[in-house]
Scaffold this motif. Sequence first.
Motif, short mmCIF file in Angstrom:
data_model
loop_
_atom_site.label_atom_id
_atom_site.label_comp_id
_atom_site.label_asym_id
_atom_site.label_seq_id
_atom_site.Cartn_x
_atom_site.Cartn_y
_atom_site.Cartn_z
N PHE A 1 0.83 -1.20 0.00
CA PHE A 1 0.00 0.00 0.00
C PHE A 1 0.87 1.26 0.00
CE2 PHE A 1 -2.12 3.32 2.54
CZ PHE A 1 -3.26 3.53 1.79
N SER A 2 1.87 1.32 0.88
CA SER A 2 2.73 2.51 0.96
C SER A 2 3.44 2.79 -0.36
CB SER A 2 3.78 2.35 2.06
OG SER A 2 3.17 2.41 3.32
N TYR A 3 3.93 1.74 -1.02
CA TYR A 3 4.62 1.91 -2.28
C TYR A 3 3.72 2.63 -3.30
CZ TYR A 3 6.98 0.85 -6.65
OH TYR A 3 7.57 0.96 -7.88
N TYR A 4 2.49 2.15 -3.43
CA TYR A 4 1.58 2.76 -4.41
C TYR A 4 1.02 4.09 -3.90
CZ TYR A 4 2.28 -1.12 -7.44
OH TYR A 4 2.88 -2.03 -8.27
N LEU A 5 0.93 4.27 -2.60
CA LEU A 5 0.55 5.57 -2.05
C LEU A 5 1.57 6.62 -2.45
CD1 LEU A 5 -1.08 7.44 -0.11
CD2 LEU A 5 0.39 6.57 1.72
N PHE A 6 2.86 6.32 -2.26
CA PHE A 6 3.93 7.26 -2.62
C PHE A 6 3.94 7.54 -4.12
CE2 PHE A 6 6.28 5.34 1.22
CZ PHE A 6 5.62 6.16 2.10
N LYS A 7 3.77 6.48 -4.92
CA LYS A 7 3.71 6.67 -6.37
C LYS A 7 2.54 7.56 -6.76
CE LYS A 7 4.57 3.80 -9.53
NZ LYS A 7 5.00 2.84 -10.52
N GLY A 8 1.38 7.30 -6.15
CA GLY A 8 0.20 8.09 -6.45
C GLY A 8 0.38 9.55 -6.09
N LEU A 9 0.92 9.81 -4.91
CA LEU A 9 1.15 11.19 -4.47
C LEU A 9 2.24 11.88 -5.28
CD1 LEU A 9 0.85 10.75 -0.60
CD2 LEU A 9 -0.77 11.91 -2.13
N VAL B 1 -2.85 16.17 -7.22
CA VAL B 1 -3.52 14.91 -6.90
C VAL B 1 -4.58 15.19 -5.84
CG1 VAL B 1 -3.26 12.57 -5.99
CG2 VAL B 1 -1.47 13.54 -7.44
N THR B 2 -5.82 14.85 -6.17
CA THR B 2 -6.92 15.02 -5.23
C THR B 2 -7.18 13.70 -4.50
OG1 THR B 2 -8.61 14.37 -6.81
CG2 THR B 2 -8.03 16.74 -6.72
N ALA B 3 -7.96 13.77 -3.44
CA ALA B 3 -8.31 12.57 -2.68
C ALA B 3 -9.03 11.57 -3.56
CB ALA B 3 -9.18 12.94 -1.47
N PHE C 1 -9.00 6.36 -6.45
CA PHE C 1 -9.19 5.58 -7.68
C PHE C 1 -7.91 4.83 -8.04
CE2 PHE C 1 -9.03 5.12 -12.30
CZ PHE C 1 -10.18 4.38 -12.51
N TYR C 2 -6.79 5.52 -7.98
CA TYR C 2 -5.49 4.92 -8.31
C TYR C 2 -5.18 3.75 -7.38
CZ TYR C 2 -0.44 4.40 -8.73
OH TYR C 2 0.82 3.89 -8.88
N LEU C 3 -5.32 3.97 -6.07
CA LEU C 3 -5.00 2.91 -5.11
C LEU C 3 -5.94 1.71 -5.25
CD1 LEU C 3 -4.26 5.05 -1.93
CD2 LEU C 3 -2.60 3.78 -3.32
N GLU C 4 -7.21 1.98 -5.50
CA GLU C 4 -8.19 0.90 -5.64
C GLU C 4 -7.94 0.06 -6.89
OE1 GLU C 4 -11.74 3.27 -5.30
OE2 GLU C 4 -11.84 2.96 -3.13
N GLN C 5 -7.19 0.58 -7.84
CA GLN C 5 -6.81 -0.18 -9.03
C GLN C 5 -5.43 -0.84 -8.86
OE1 GLN C 5 -9.18 -0.35 -11.53
NE2 GLN C 5 -10.32 0.84 -10.02
N ALA C 6 -4.46 -0.06 -8.42
CA ALA C 6 -3.06 -0.50 -8.39
C ALA C 6 -2.77 -1.55 -7.32
CB ALA C 6 -2.13 0.70 -8.20
N GLY D 1 2.44 11.66 -8.48
CA GLY D 1 1.89 12.02 -9.78
C GLY D 1 1.24 10.90 -10.55
N ALA D 2 1.48 9.65 -10.20
CA ALA D 2 0.88 8.53 -10.94
C ALA D 2 -0.64 8.53 -10.84
CB ALA D 2 1.44 7.20 -10.44
N ALA D 3 -1.20 9.14 -9.79
CA ALA D 3 -2.65 9.19 -9.62
C ALA D 3 -3.29 10.39 -10.29
CB ALA D 3 -2.99 9.20 -8.12
N ASP D 4 -2.50 11.24 -10.89
CA ASP D 4 -3.00 12.48 -11.49
C ASP D 4 -3.71 12.19 -12.81
OD1 ASP D 4 -3.51 15.09 -12.22
OD2 ASP D 4 -1.40 15.60 -12.59
#
Length: 118
Positions: free
Chosen positions: A58-66, A78-80, A85-90, A68-71
């Motif tokens: 979870f932390s790995y993809y959280l950091f990636k999302g924050l 990056v919004t909540a 959405f990004y975390l629920e997929q990745a 820019g990967a979640a943008d």
Amino acid sequence: FIDACFSGLTRDGSALMAGARPLVLTPAERNVIGVSLFSAARGSQLAGSLDDQGHGLFSYYLFKGLSGAADVDADRAVTAGELAFYLEQAVPRAAAELDREQSPSVFIEDVDRLLVRY
């Protein structure tokens, strides 16, 4: 953001305490206003790790999302809602590649809340 499970097990599956039994949390009704919660796993799932990355899954993809990967809309913010959405997929996809089941639990107060601008 919570990258933890409440099973009483370590990431390698051994018991934290001898004879400990898993604890399964059942969510209570949320009455807290102004709080969003992103946690690594649901119910009785274990929060897995990516040892080669040195982080929990979870932390790995959280950091990636924050970072820019979640943008989704490419506005360099990056919004909540985008992060959820990004975390629920990745996270479930990466967990499946490790032959595990893990889905983040997300409760968002405001999907448009800006989390980071990069």
